[in-house]
Design an enzyme around this catalytic site. Sequence first.
Site, mmCIF file in Angstrom:
data_model
loop_
_atom_site.group_PDB
_atom_site.id
_atom_site.type_symbol
_atom_site.label_atom_id
_atom_site.label_comp_id
_atom_site.label_asym_id
_atom_site.label_seq_id
_atom_site.Cartn_x
_atom_site.Cartn_y
_atom_site.Cartn_z
ATOM 1 N N SER A 160 0.812 -1.220 0.000
ATOM 2 C CA SER A 160 0.000 0.000 0.000
ATOM 3 C C SER A 160 0.840 1.262 0.000
ATOM 4 C CB SER A 160 -0.912 0.006 1.228
ATOM 5 O OG SER A 160 -0.161 0.136 2.412
ATOM 6 N N THR A 190 -1.680 2.567 3.003
ATOM 7 C CA THR A 190 -1.160 3.886 3.413
ATOM 8 C C THR A 190 -0.537 3.815 4.788
ATOM 9 O OG1 THR A 190 -2.938 4.996 2.226
ATOM 10 C CG2 THR A 190 -1.766 6.334 3.822
ATOM 11 N N THR A 233 1.593 6.997 0.558
ATOM 12 C CA THR A 233 0.753 5.909 0.031
ATOM 13 C C THR A 233 0.982 5.658 -1.448
ATOM 14 O OG1 THR A 233 -1.563 5.171 -0.089
ATOM 15 C CG2 THR A 233 -1.160 7.436 -0.670
ATOM 16 N N ARG A 281 -5.364 9.826 -10.592
ATOM 17 C CA ARG A 281 -6.254 9.949 -9.422
ATOM 18 C C ARG A 281 -5.434 10.338 -8.186
ATOM 19 N NH1 ARG A 281 -6.348 7.343 -4.121
ATOM 20 N NH2 ARG A 281 -8.464 7.378 -3.359
ATOM 21 N N THR A 316 -6.182 7.018 6.945
ATOM 22 C CA THR A 316 -5.936 5.991 5.935
ATOM 23 C C THR A 316 -7.295 5.413 5.543
ATOM 24 O OG1 THR A 316 -5.703 4.201 7.551
ATOM 25 C CG2 THR A 316 -3.682 5.351 6.919
ATOM 26 N N GLY A 317 -7.325 4.796 4.394
ATOM 27 C CA GLY A 317 -8.584 4.239 3.922
ATOM 28 C C GLY A 317 -9.078 5.023 2.732
#
Length: 360
Positions: free
Chosen positions: A80, A209, A227, A237, A260-261
């Site tokens: 990640s 991340t 990340t 993106r 994060t996420g």
Amino acid sequence: MGEYTRRKIMQGGMLAAVTGPLAAGAQQGGASAVRPVAISSANGLRAVEKAMEMIRGGADTLDAVIAGVNIIEDDPNDSSVGYGGLPNEDGVVELDSSVMHGPTRRAGAVASLRNIKNPSKVAKAVMEHTDHLLLVGEGALRFARMQGFKEEDLLTDKSRLAWLTWKARKFENWGPGLAAPDADQKAGIYDPEVLAWAREVAAHPPTGTINCLAVNERGDLSGVTTTSGLAWKIPGRVGDSPLIGCGLFVDSDVGGAGSTGRGEECIKINGAHTVVEMMRRGAPPREACLEAVRRVAANYRNNRKKLEQISINFYALNKRGEHGAASLWNTSGSGGRKAQYAVNDGGQSRLVECAYLLER
Ligand code: ASP
């Protein structure tokens, strides 16, 4: 839908000891005896250890957290972040990172950076050597080259396999090459465990991340988020990680926060800034993080079905060294890991459970 209850917040640990507004000394940047501490997302046990080792040796808090996350950026097994991070839909790794230095109230960031495995160091170089804050894409790469960063292919055999597996899934008739992972398994080329992992991440793009925050004994705070972003993203993106106020925010009068996420959800609520503002008004770090999670859920009118598609976590550390974290869900997936974050306050690094809003 599951309701937030006091009992749930208490699960996984005590509420932070503080309930009132930040002490006047802390709010005004006055000297106070702070117990130094570094916290990070759960993948950062080694990062917080390194950061604390450096802080104990007298290093600047930003240098300390960057050195910490560099370990994860360099690790080919963390898919990640940095080297070995899962690529975009073209099979190219694009990295995002931001840094904030509390004592001097400066920040730097890069987004969609290719070929450089430590975007956090490039973000710091943006902060130190320009009067800009965020460089993206080709411009960020040219700047990194100018600063002497080495270019390299960030795709590992493992992340390439995952990308090919995703391609095969998405475009069933993509061509004979796409049978490769299965054929190669028969030929014994891929470790079955690696192949199973590749299939899992191809079907369910994972979130990852690392965010790392630290405070020293003088109450100086810094933070970094780094990340490879959303796996299989459209090239270009940009998620929350390089956006100040979203994936990272530090205000040296109050504290720092990170996320994060699912970056899009964090951006919509300006997550890290929201958390720090909650702390400014007196919320303990854990409560402040939970409030940010509630806002994410409110954007979907708390619709559990829709929220099942989202994973998001917030981490917070105030100027006094108190910390907390909250997650939308209690686990990372059905039967998955418990939502946790990494802490080092001088001893061994440990994982602490996050507060959470919903139970799977
Ligand atoms: N927050 C990152 C992004 O959206 C990804 C993640 O943490 O999984 O780019």
